[in-house]
Write an enzyme that holds these catalytic residues in place. Structure first.
Site, mmCIF file in Angstrom:
data_model
loop_
_atom_site.group_PDB
_atom_site.id
_atom_site.type_symbol
_atom_site.label_atom_id
_atom_site.label_comp_id
_atom_site.label_asym_id
_atom_site.label_seq_id
_atom_site.Cartn_x
_atom_site.Cartn_y
_atom_site.Cartn_z
ATOM 1 N NE ARG A 163 32.409 20.135 10.642
ATOM 2 C CZ ARG A 163 33.674 20.114 10.447
ATOM 3 N NH1 ARG A 163 34.209 20.801 9.404
ATOM 4 N NH2 ARG A 163 34.629 19.511 11.168
ATOM 5 C CB SER A 235 29.146 17.422 16.388
ATOM 6 O OG SER A 235 30.215 16.832 16.266
ATOM 7 C CD GLU A 333 27.310 19.222 12.741
ATOM 8 O OE1 GLU A 333 28.284 19.831 13.042
ATOM 9 O OE2 GLU A 333 27.333 18.135 12.448
HETATM 10 P P1 FAD Z 1 20.615 13.225 6.150
HETATM 11 O O1 FAD Z 1 20.647 13.376 7.593
HETATM 12 O O2 FAD Z 1 19.592 12.592 5.657
HETATM 13 O O3 FAD Z 1 20.249 14.818 5.628
HETATM 14 C C1 FAD Z 1 20.961 16.003 6.409
HETATM 15 C C2 FAD Z 1 20.472 17.160 5.433
HETATM 16 O O4 FAD Z 1 20.825 17.426 4.249
HETATM 17 C C3 FAD Z 1 19.167 17.402 5.639
HETATM 18 O O5 FAD Z 1 18.647 18.851 5.927
HETATM 19 C C4 FAD Z 1 18.600 17.020 4.332
HETATM 20 O O6 FAD Z 1 17.293 17.383 3.818
HETATM 21 C C5 FAD Z 1 19.695 17.282 3.276
HETATM 22 N N1 FAD Z 1 19.921 16.434 2.247
HETATM 23 C C6 FAD Z 1 20.316 15.278 2.499
HETATM 24 N N2 FAD Z 1 20.315 14.591 1.033
HETATM 25 C C7 FAD Z 1 20.258 15.657 0.269
HETATM 26 C C8 FAD Z 1 20.279 15.648 -1.246
HETATM 27 N N3 FAD Z 1 20.620 14.846 -1.889
HETATM 28 N N4 FAD Z 1 19.956 17.243 -1.621
HETATM 29 C C9 FAD Z 1 19.794 18.065 -1.067
HETATM 30 N N5 FAD Z 1 19.736 17.927 0.463
HETATM 31 C C10 FAD Z 1 19.916 16.778 1.037
HETATM 32 N N6 FAD Z 1 29.519 15.371 9.842
HETATM 33 C C11 FAD Z 1 30.671 15.802 9.508
HETATM 34 O O7 FAD Z 1 30.678 16.869 8.729
HETATM 35 N N7 FAD Z 1 31.935 15.605 9.979
HETATM 36 C C12 FAD Z 1 32.008 14.400 10.950
HETATM 37 O O8 FAD Z 1 33.243 13.967 11.044
HETATM 38 C C13 FAD Z 1 30.903 13.625 11.055
HETATM 39 N N8 FAD Z 1 30.766 12.557 11.768
HETATM 40 C C14 FAD Z 1 29.469 12.153 12.031
HETATM 41 C C15 FAD Z 1 29.616 11.018 13.060
HETATM 42 C C16 FAD Z 1 28.368 10.329 13.324
HETATM 43 C C17 FAD Z 1 28.472 8.953 14.367
HETATM 44 C C18 FAD Z 1 27.177 10.441 12.739
HETATM 45 C C19 FAD Z 1 26.098 9.957 13.130
HETATM 46 C C20 FAD Z 1 27.157 11.912 12.078
HETATM 47 C C21 FAD Z 1 28.370 12.506 11.705
HETATM 48 N N9 FAD Z 1 28.433 13.675 10.796
HETATM 49 C C22 FAD Z 1 29.571 14.372 10.679
HETATM 50 C C23 FAD Z 1 27.155 14.185 10.364
HETATM 51 C C24 FAD Z 1 26.583 13.412 9.178
HETATM 52 O O9 FAD Z 1 27.137 12.208 8.992
HETATM 53 C C25 FAD Z 1 26.990 14.277 7.854
HETATM 54 O O10 FAD Z 1 26.262 15.392 7.884
HETATM 55 C C26 FAD Z 1 26.351 13.579 6.593
HETATM 56 O O11 FAD Z 1 26.798 14.350 5.412
HETATM 57 C C27 FAD Z 1 24.983 13.353 6.484
HETATM 58 O O12 FAD Z 1 24.479 12.684 5.439
HETATM 59 P P2 FAD Z 1 23.215 12.112 5.397
HETATM 60 O O13 FAD Z 1 22.778 11.343 4.129
HETATM 61 O O14 FAD Z 1 22.912 11.047 6.465
HETATM 62 O O15 FAD Z 1 22.066 13.294 5.542
HETATM 63 P P1 NAP Z 2 38.620 16.754 18.797
HETATM 64 O O1 NAP Z 2 39.936 16.108 18.174
HETATM 65 O O2 NAP Z 2 38.615 16.338 20.239
HETATM 66 O O3 NAP Z 2 38.873 18.280 18.779
HETATM 67 C C1 NAP Z 2 37.907 18.989 19.271
HETATM 68 C C2 NAP Z 2 37.512 20.123 18.367
HETATM 69 O O4 NAP Z 2 38.470 21.043 18.374
HETATM 70 C C3 NAP Z 2 37.117 19.598 17.135
HETATM 71 O O5 NAP Z 2 35.763 20.078 16.909
HETATM 72 C C4 NAP Z 2 37.923 20.550 16.158
HETATM 73 O O6 NAP Z 2 37.078 21.394 15.167
HETATM 74 C C5 NAP Z 2 38.809 21.307 16.977
HETATM 75 N N1 NAP Z 2 40.236 21.361 16.633
HETATM 76 C C6 NAP Z 2 41.108 20.434 16.962
HETATM 77 N N2 NAP Z 2 42.072 20.399 16.547
HETATM 78 C C7 NAP Z 2 42.049 21.578 15.603
HETATM 79 C C8 NAP Z 2 43.006 22.104 14.491
HETATM 80 N N3 NAP Z 2 44.426 21.707 14.427
HETATM 81 N N4 NAP Z 2 42.515 23.195 13.936
HETATM 82 C C9 NAP Z 2 41.342 23.376 14.009
HETATM 83 N N5 NAP Z 2 40.341 22.792 14.916
HETATM 84 C C10 NAP Z 2 40.914 22.043 15.454
HETATM 85 O O7 NAP Z 2 37.390 16.166 17.834
HETATM 86 P P2 NAP Z 2 36.600 14.865 18.095
HETATM 87 O O8 NAP Z 2 35.205 15.160 18.383
HETATM 88 O O9 NAP Z 2 37.335 13.583 18.231
HETATM 89 O O10 NAP Z 2 36.260 14.734 16.223
HETATM 90 C C11 NAP Z 2 37.359 14.780 15.458
HETATM 91 C C12 NAP Z 2 37.113 15.225 14.105
HETATM 92 O O11 NAP Z 2 35.999 14.339 13.628
HETATM 93 C C13 NAP Z 2 36.649 16.717 13.866
HETATM 94 O O12 NAP Z 2 37.385 17.280 12.834
HETATM 95 C C14 NAP Z 2 35.161 16.700 14.020
HETATM 96 O O13 NAP Z 2 34.755 18.136 13.468
HETATM 97 C C15 NAP Z 2 34.822 15.418 13.340
HETATM 98 N N6 NAP Z 2 33.733 15.047 13.877
HETATM 99 C C16 NAP Z 2 32.492 15.736 13.240
HETATM 100 C C17 NAP Z 2 31.240 15.254 13.904
HETATM 101 C C18 NAP Z 2 29.779 15.809 13.115
HETATM 102 O O14 NAP Z 2 28.750 15.152 13.449
HETATM 103 N N7 NAP Z 2 30.072 17.004 12.601
HETATM 104 C C19 NAP Z 2 31.093 14.014 14.558
HETATM 105 C C20 NAP Z 2 32.290 13.511 14.890
HETATM 106 C C21 NAP Z 2 33.536 13.871 14.484
HETATM 107 P P3 NAP Z 2 36.526 20.850 13.989
HETATM 108 O O15 NAP Z 2 35.266 20.012 14.360
HETATM 109 O O16 NAP Z 2 36.282 22.033 13.275
HETATM 110 O O17 NAP Z 2 37.472 19.719 13.353
#
Ligand code: FAD
Ligand code: NAP
Length: 342
Positions: A163, A235, A333
């Protein structure tokens, strides 16, 4: 380049927090990106790079210009068994994943339904269900603000981590991503190591790409609030990484061996922040209009009318409690922008 003043941002952040930007620029071309960047430098105006607003918290008004990156277009180039795609920064990520599925271009299935833009995807090296964007990135194109020129960074240059990337490090706010080049496969190889996903497809002997994507979508819908129904930014905290000895101490302190752990490199383990929050009783908690989700404590939600300050106050209360209870420092995050109005 059209500069709009005193622009509302409520619709541009998935937490639906009220905030205004002193200036707003809607960029649909590389030329507008370069112009806006140089104008901001010449006038000393801070710039917020905005995609879909799904990974940021607006603490209050932004005292600068919001550059909304809305460049569109996908160029494709077949290469043997692979398919190369150059995706403009403003393309919607979940729609792109669906488009690739329809075309039979594989590798993004596990990243289905992650909100946001393609341009922001490399910033946090989006990841879910055992797959990270980095595995598919060939290079990233963008405008280097300090050098005042367009540049292409290879996947290695992007220094992708868990991340994390160079765009959160030394190039934070300095490199405006205008397009991402991906390398996808024509042949489908499912990645089902993630337990929840493997279990969901246990009955299917050779799952198709569509089936894997549908399983991911179903799991996400089951657990995560849809920002359109219940505003949130995904998250709120990163998963902490602990030394093996600290993990052992945590187990002793909690009198359990059942704390989930996932190995990272070099004797350190990742502990799910969600487990800590749940253990400390933070699931479904409410402080005014801000709260934690009832099915996933890691997701902070806006029940309607919350301000950035309220959401951040709740996040600080959680962090203090986790520090006190487990001795673990949680990191936010999403990025925080704007001035707290309190
Ligand atoms: P923004 O929120 O608009 O920006 C995020 C950051 O990136 C800011 O710092 C911004 O300045 C910068 N940025 C945006 N665009 C650019 C660009 N073109 N060039 C340079 N910098 C830029 N993330 C995960 O990794 N895994 C997940 O499973 C996941 N699940 C999510 C679920 C939900 C319900 C939500 C709401 C979020 C989730 N996220 C997850 C977080 C998010 O979706 C990601 O980080 C996504 O990539 C953000 O995209 P955005 O366009 O909305 O970015
Ligand atoms: P989950 O399945 O309940 O798991 C909880 C946590 O355990 C996750 O954060 C995941 O890490 C870790 N995990 C579980 N199994 C794993 C494995 N085999 N190896 C390494 N790490 C493991 O998670 P959840 O909340 O339902 O989310 C499901 C997936 O969607 C996750 O990958 C999560 O990162 C992603 N997600 C991300 C965001 C965001 O905003 N960043 C929001 C929603 C969901 P990891 O997070 O590293 O996978």
């Amino acid at each position: 380049m059209r500069l709009l003043r005193d622009y509302p941002l409520d619709e541009f952040n998935t937490l639906r927090l009220p905030a205004r930007a002193h200036y707003y620029v809607h960029a649909t071309s590389e030329r507008q990106v370069a112009q806006a960047s140089d104008w901001a430098r010449d006038t000393g105006t801070p710039l917020l790079l905005l995609g879909g607003g799904s990974n940021l918290v607006l603490a209050g008004d932004f005292p600068g210009a919001v550059l909304h990156l809305d460049l569109q277009g996908v160029q494709v180039e077949p290469r043997g068994g692979q398919q190369r795609l150059r995706v403009a920064a403003g393309e919607n990520w979940p729609r792109l994943v669906e488009h690739c599925l329809e075309q039979g271009w594989h590798g993004l299935e596990n990243l289905s339904l992650i909100p946001g833009s393609a341009g922001a995807a490399p910033v946090q090296n989006i990841g879910a269900y055992g797959v990270e964007l980095a595995q598919r990135v060939r290079c990233v194109h963008g405008w280097h603000r300090d050098l005042s020129k367009f540049q292409t960074l290879s996947g290695a240059d992007c220094r992708f981590g868990y991340r994390d990337s160079i765009f959160k490090g030394v190039l934070r706010d300095r490199f405006i991503i205008t397009a991402v080049e991906l390398e996808l496969e024509r042949r489908f190889r499912p990645v089902l190591d993630y337990p929840a996903l493997g279990e969901a497809l246990a009955e299917v002997s050779e799952p198709s790409a569509r089936q894997v994507a549908d399983a991911v979508i179903a799991l996400r819908r089951e657990r995560l609030p849809d920002p359109a129904q219940l505003p949130n930014a995904g998250s709120f905290f990163k998963n902490p990484v602990l030394a093996e000895a600290d993990y052992r101490r945590l187990c002793e302190r909690e009198q359990t061996d059942a704390i989930p752990r996932f190995p990272v490199s070099g004797g350190v383990v990742k502990v799910p922040a969600a487990w800590l929050l749940e253990r400390a009783g933070w699931k479904g908690v409410r402080r005014g209009a801000a709260g934690t989700h009832t099915r996933q404590a890691l997701v902070l939600v806006n029940h309607g009318g919350a301000t950035g300050a309220e959401v951040l106050a709740l996040a600080q209360e959680i962090r203090a409690d986790i520090r006190r209870r487990f001795g673990i420092e949680l990191e936010l995050e999403p990025r925080v922008y704007g001035r707290d109005r309190r």
